[in-house]
Write an enzyme that holds these catalytic residues in place. Structure first.
Site, PDB file in Angstrom:
ATOM      1  CE1 TYR A 147      34.929  33.218  37.072  1.00 57.32           C
ATOM      2  CE2 TYR A 147      34.394  35.551  37.025  1.00 57.32           C
ATOM      3  CZ  TYR A 147      34.658  34.400  37.735  1.00 57.32           C
ATOM      4  OH  TYR A 147      34.665  34.427  39.093  1.00 57.32           O
ATOM      5  CE1 TYR A 187      33.990  39.507  38.426  1.00 56.69           C
ATOM      6  CE2 TYR A 187      35.935  38.177  38.860  1.00 56.69           C
ATOM      7  CZ  TYR A 187      34.570  38.367  38.940  1.00 56.69           C
ATOM      8  OH  TYR A 187      33.784  37.418  39.530  1.00 56.69           O
ATOM      9  NE  ARG A 216      32.845  39.640  44.151  1.00 54.92           N
ATOM     10  CZ  ARG A 216      32.902  38.376  44.540  1.00 54.92           C
ATOM     11  NH1 ARG A 216      32.600  37.413  43.730  1.00 54.92           N
ATOM     12  NH2 ARG A 216      33.238  38.056  45.770  1.00 54.92           N
ATOM     13  CG  HIS A 270      36.460  35.526  43.665  1.00 53.93           C
ATOM     14  ND1 HIS A 270      36.411  36.728  43.000  1.00 53.93           N
ATOM     15  CD2 HIS A 270      35.524  34.742  43.073  1.00 53.93           C
ATOM     16  CE1 HIS A 270      35.490  36.682  42.059  1.00 53.93           C
ATOM     17  NE2 HIS A 270      34.934  35.484  42.072  1.00 53.93           N
ATOM     18  CG  HIS A 328      33.366  31.077  42.248  1.00 49.75           C
ATOM     19  ND1 HIS A 328      32.266  31.669  42.806  1.00 49.75           N
ATOM     20  CD2 HIS A 328      33.882  31.983  41.393  1.00 49.75           C
ATOM     21  CE1 HIS A 328      32.104  32.886  42.305  1.00 49.75           C
ATOM     22  NE2 HIS A 328      33.082  33.104  41.433  1.00 49.75           N
TER      23      HIS A 328
END
Lengths: 201, 243
Positions: free
Chosen positions: B109, B148, B158, B161, B163
């Site tokens: 991120y 990640y 995770r 994905h 959000h």
């Protein structure tokens, strides 16, 4: 046999995660140049009617530690108790705000006007209140609550939502506390002895 | 206003994750212990802000380019994500604001508190938004995010994905969820996915690869429908602003 209703199921919720700000307040999180400004940062136009107020506080976990990665949205009526979009609403009151908690202190802050009483479904007035929604890492389904105004005691005493709360000892968790300068302090406790009342609406 | 909304369908909380889900450790101290207080929705939840397309910039729905330098684009497999926002009665929800955010193709991120060692992509910001059309359709372009690791258990990852935050037509419909990708084995290992009680419910969050919508030599397509809570009335097509 009867026909099937064919209703769908709501999409299951997932946590907003630690990086909700990337998506909902990217400028706040340092991602600039994509959106001109973050949505919900300004709640008022030039000449809103009503008393200016500030709502500030923190979101605290079960150890009383403030969340520094939460995001709150609020929604409230104008000074006459009319929601934006309804006939007669004050065009300079947007009613909706979005604010991340500060990455260091965990505080949030909304600058808006004090809402008036809104009609309940049965036509009776609800005491002035602000509706809040809270998401963060570790919150699996966004939490709905309300902030009432502690200095509206008569209206609060008559409010049908507040009256239906069985554990009246918990009602103070819904009260914004006036600080004397138009500021209302509203700490939200996710857990613990002072756990805020959340609503299943 | 001649017609008032008459409330939201009650939420089936057994379908959603519980507040306290110890395998997802952060929930332990951030979950309310008391049952939420049930009440019929009022005007305060049945209304909500109305967003119009004039808030959108020309590249808001193109995450491949909306943060990139001129002539550059984000690195990674290019995908189209499309679908409909529906309510529980199956009606398309028009003018819903869909905001999305995600990690880059390496699983990192753009956030100062992010500690994963995967490289930052200088041309990828990770956010985008779109407003549904009159039938509830939406579409955006992005790159497929990477999986990640995250600090929960000693080796939790995770799945890839995206959000999703959705603003329907009332404040009480507010929903944040995540979209997963068909065929990803990491979905079934993840403690956050595992907060959802049933496999059937989890599968609602897994987007299907759609080769018919895929653009040859360009981008694969994934279809992801989102269902918001229903409203006890039939005034969607000509509803009053804000209701």
């Amino acid at each position: 046999m009867v026909q099937k209703l064919d209703n769908l199921k709501e999409s299951p919720s997932q946590t907003a995660g630690p990086y909700v700000h990337i998506g909902l307040t990217p400028n706040f999180s340092g991602i600039t140049g994509v959106y001109d400004s973050d949505l919900g940062a300004a709640m008022l136009g030039d000449a809103p009617k009503g008393a200016r107020i500030t709502i500030t506080g923190r979101v605290l976990d079960g150890t009383e530690t403030p969340l520094r990665d939460a995001l709150l949205e609020i929604w409230h009526a104008d000074a006459n108790g009319i929601y934006p979009g309804q006939d007669g609403a004050d065009a300079d009151v947007y009613g909706w705000g979005r604010c991340p908690t500060d990455m260091d202190s965990g505080t949030f802050r909304f600058d808006t006007i004090k809402p008036g009483a809104v009609q309940n479904r049965d036509g009776t007035p609800m005491a002035p209140h602000v509706t809040l929604w809270i998401v963060a890492r570790g919150i699996n389904l966004g939490l709905h609550t309300r902030m009432y105004f502690a200095d509206e005691q008569d209206a609060n005493d008559a409010d049908s939502v507040l009256k239906r709360i069985e554990h009246q000892v918990r009602v103070p968790t819904l009260m914004g506390q006036p600080q004397g300068d138009g500021t209302y302090l509203f700490d939200i406790h996710l857990q613990g002895p002072g756990e805020t009342i959340f609503f299943d609406i | 206003m001649t017609e008032k909304p008459s409330g939201l369908f009650h939420r089936d909380r057994s379908w959603h994750p519980a507040a306290l889900t110890p395998p997802y450790k952060t929930s332990v101290k951030r979950s309310p212990a008391a049952a939420p207080l049930a009440m019929p929705s009022t005007l305060s939840e049945d209304t909500g802000p109305v967003f119009t397309r004039d808030i959108l910039g020309p590249q808001d729905a193109d995450l491949i380019h909306n943060f990139a330098s001129d002539g550059q684009s984000a690195i990674g497999p290019r995908i189209i994500v499309y679908g409909r926002v529906l309510d529980e009665t199956g009606r398309g929800v028009p003018n819903a604001l869909v905001e999305v955010w995600q990690a880059n193709a390496g699983g990192r991120y753009r956030h100062k508190k992010e500690s994963y060692l995967a490289p930052l992509d200088p041309n990828f910001g990770g956010c985008g938004r779109v407003i549904t059309d009159e039938h509830g359709n939406y579409e955006f372009r992005t790159i497929q995010p990477g999986p990640y690791p995250w600090p929960n258990g000693p080796n939790d990852w995770r799945p890839a994905h995206i959000h999703f935050s959705i603003f329907g037509q009332s404040f009480g419909q507010r929903l944040i969820t995540q979209m997963y990708f068909e065929g990803d084995p990491m979905i079934w290992q993840c403690p956050i996915v595992g907060t959802i009680p049933s496999r059937e419910a989890i599968e609602r969050l897994v987007a299907a690869l759609d080769m018919r919508r895929t653009v040859p030599m360009d981008a694969r397509a994934y279809k992801f429908d989102i269902v918001l809570r229903g409203v006890r009335q039939t005034m969607f097509e000509n509803r009053m602003e804000g209701l």
